[in-house]
Scaffold this active site. Structure first.
Site, PDB file in Angstrom:
ATOM      1  N   CYS A   2       0.838  -1.196   0.000  1.00  0.00           N
ATOM      2  CA  CYS A   2       0.000   0.000   0.000  1.00  0.00           C
ATOM      3  C   CYS A   2       0.875   1.249   0.000  1.00  0.00           C
ATOM      4  O   CYS A   2       2.082   1.187   0.248  1.00  0.00           O
ATOM      5  CB  CYS A   2      -0.908   0.029   1.229  1.00  0.00           C
ATOM      6  SG  CYS A   2      -2.004  -1.395   1.378  1.00  0.00           S
ATOM      7  N   THR A 306      10.651  -1.244 -14.312  1.00  0.00           N
ATOM      8  CA  THR A 306      11.573  -1.240 -13.180  1.00  0.00           C
ATOM      9  C   THR A 306      12.980  -1.629 -13.577  1.00  0.00           C
ATOM     10  O   THR A 306      13.959  -1.147 -12.996  1.00  0.00           O
ATOM     11  CB  THR A 306      11.061  -2.200 -12.084  1.00  0.00           C
ATOM     12  OG1 THR A 306       9.664  -2.000 -11.898  1.00  0.00           O
ATOM     13  CG2 THR A 306      11.779  -1.960 -10.772  1.00  0.00           C
ATOM     14  N   ASP A 368      14.811  -8.502 -16.363  1.00  0.00           N
ATOM     15  CA  ASP A 368      13.660  -8.129 -15.544  1.00  0.00           C
ATOM     16  C   ASP A 368      14.112  -7.988 -14.101  1.00  0.00           C
ATOM     17  O   ASP A 368      15.162  -8.507 -13.716  1.00  0.00           O
ATOM     18  CB  ASP A 368      12.548  -9.172 -15.653  1.00  0.00           C
ATOM     19  CG  ASP A 368      11.165  -8.575 -15.387  1.00  0.00           C
ATOM     20  OD1 ASP A 368      11.094  -7.407 -14.948  1.00  0.00           O
ATOM     21  OD2 ASP A 368      10.160  -9.268 -15.615  1.00  0.00           O
ATOM     22  N   ASP A 369      13.300  -7.281 -13.300  1.00  0.00           N
ATOM     23  CA  ASP A 369      13.691  -7.063 -11.908  1.00  0.00           C
ATOM     24  C   ASP A 369      13.625  -8.339 -11.091  1.00  0.00           C
ATOM     25  O   ASP A 369      14.407  -8.529 -10.155  1.00  0.00           O
ATOM     26  CB  ASP A 369      12.813  -5.980 -11.268  1.00  0.00           C
ATOM     27  CG  ASP A 369      11.334  -6.244 -11.482  1.00  0.00           C
ATOM     28  OD1 ASP A 369      10.793  -7.145 -10.831  1.00  0.00           O
ATOM     29  OD2 ASP A 369      10.728  -5.545 -12.306  1.00  0.00           O
TER      30      ASP A 369
END
EC number: 2.4.2.14
Length: 505
Positions: A2, A306, A368-369
């Site tokens: 969140c 990212t 990719d991350d």
């Protein structure tokens, strides 16, 4: 996962909170909410499912009056996606208290029973955030005097720390008093403090990431320390105190790998700089372990977004061209944090499209991350093959994710993790690549520590299976796996579809 924000100001805060939430939208696209305190000491609340821009319209913003308020964007890691579990939450006693929370409590079952038996407080949802609010409110309720001073606030936070376990970065607002920010004893989830001078007075702001401060003109002051509470009265007076015993900073390493925006600074670490270091170290590993294959690689292509900074450094280390081979539709949510496997599968092709010329007849190194479930990676590889790639190498900036996360990330079950019980070659076969490499854990943590050597440890539980709160049993992991699988989520959403309480429509 969140995003949270809170502002105490001398002027209306509704527009600033809205703007800040748009900058934290990457942390959750399931629901959004804002609560303010008006001149008559009433909470004004609006929360609903959807993106920030969908939840708040002009009529809602006009109702959100007041010079102090909280905001929240949500992705559910527990409970359901029902609007009843959107934040902020509110209780009317004592005083009137509202709260937003980022993280996940690991002892919520016992706490829910305890808070009902000892305090006669009913928690209306399955959200641990509503539970946390009631625990804090109960401790405030036991303070005898009518008006709380800062030490009373810190006492309630200390008592809350003793009750709860897990990860929590929280903001609470108390009618007639002020706003308190506090962070769990390990500082697993981020929380920062900012200030703004206006008309000779100081406004204060709390947020999950510094990028939220930037957009509304607040100056970054510092991170809230692990176990610390910072209290700001509605008159603008600030107090702070360490409220947890044996607090030691161990931030979640995945914040730097994936969740946080690159233009944020968390616990003294530039997220962008940390990712640059990740790329350098992974490039060095590739050069060493794939020495015989380097000449065959024609181009390095990131999986947006990212990994772009990471891929650029890998290309530099290897001396290979860097190209953008995928174009991202920015109006589709982040696939890893979309509820439901079926949604993730359908979203990847809506989210990305290939530039075929960058793949056709080439041996490509995709970066990719991380690889979590493998759903996204498999489809991306299929897209690269369809675009004409001859050979596909794949590099992950994070180590193999083999264990569930219990501190606020939706990795509920080992069975949903592609790396669990499999070696690198088996994972490579499943996602359809010719060769696969993962970052070493030591290299990953060093990439972050290069920016802040004072951080001595991290929560790396998704890689190691070692949970820093020390209270996670195999039985607990089995329980959350059952509670959080996709079928269970669908069932809860159906059961809790219409529990909208205290909500401005």
């Amino acid at each position: 996962m969140c995003g949270i924000v809170g502002i105490v100001s001398q002027s209306p805060v509704n527009e600033s909170i809205y703007a800040a939430l748009t900058l934290l939208q990457h942390r959750g696209q399931d629901a959004a909410g804002i609560v303010t305190v008006d001149d008559e000491n009433r909470f004004r609340l609006r929360k609903a499912n959807g993106l920030v821009s969908d939840v708040f319209h002009q009529e809602h913003m006009l109702r959100l009056q007041g010079n102090a308020g909280l905001g929240h964007v949500r992705y559910p890691t527990a409970g359901s996606s029902s609007v009843s579990e959107a934040q902020p939450f509110y209780v009317n006693s004592p005083y009137g208290v509202t709260l937003v929370h980022n993280g996940n409590l690991t002892n919520s079952v016992e706490l829910k029973e305890k808070v009902f038996k000892t305090a006669r407080r009913h928690v209306n949802t399955n959200s641990d955030s509503e539970l946390l609010l009631n625990i804090l409110a109960n401790h405030l309720d036991h303070i005898p005097q009518d008006h709380l001073d800062p030490q009373d606030i810190f006492y309630a936070v200390r008592k809350t720390h003793k009750d709860v376990r897990g990860a929590y970065a929280c903001l609470a607002m108390i009618i007639g008093h002020g706003m308190v920010a506090f962070r769990d004893p390990f500082g697993i989830r981020p929380l920062v403090l900012g200030k703004r001078e206006e008309n000779g007075k100081t406004d204060y702001m709390f947020a999950s990431e510094t990028v939220a401060l930037d957009i509304v003109g607040f100056e970054f002051v510092r991170d809230i320390a692990a176990g610390e509470a910072v209290y700001v009265t509605f008159d603008g007076e600030l107090y702070s105190q360490q409220c947890a015993e044996s607090a030691v900073l161990n931030p979640c390493i995945f914040e730097y790998v994936y969740f946080a925006r690159p233009d944020s600074t968390i616990d003294g670490v530039s997220v962008y700089a940390a990712r640059v270091h990740m790329g350098e170290k992974l490039g060095q590993k590739i050069a060493k372990e794939w020495a015989d294959e380097i000449d065959n690689i024609d181009v390095v292509i990131p999986v947006p977004e990212t990994s772009t900074d990471i891929a650029l450094q890998i290309a530099r280390v290897l001396g290979k061209p860097y190209r953008q081979g995928f174009v991202k539709n920015r109006y589709v949510g982040r696939t890893f944090i979309m509820p439901g496997q079926a949604q993730r599968i359908s979203s990847v092709r809506r989210k990305l499209n290939t530039i075929k010329a960058e793949f056709k007849d080439k041996n490509v190194l995709l970066v990719d991350d991380s690889i979590v479930r493998g759903t996204t990676s498999e489809q991306i590889v299929e897209m690269a093959r369809s675009a004409g790639a001859k050979k596909i190498y794949f590099a992950s900036a994070a180590p193999e994710i083999r264990y569930p996360n219990v501190y606020g990330i939706d990795m509920p079950s080992r069975d949903e993790l592609i790396a669990y019980g499999r070696n690198v070659d088996e994972i490579a076969e499943l996602i359809g690549v010719d060769k696969l490499i993962f970052q070493d854990l030591t290299a990953l943590t060093e990439s972050v520590q290069l920016e802040n050597p004072a951080i001595q440890g991290f929560d790396c539980s998704v890689f190691t299976g070692e949970y820093i709160t020390g209270d996670i049993s195999p039985e607990y992991l089995e329980k959350i796996a059952t509670q959080r699988n996709d079928n269970a989520k669908k069932k809860r959403e159906k059961q809790a579809s219409n529990l909208e309480i205290y909500n401005e429509q």
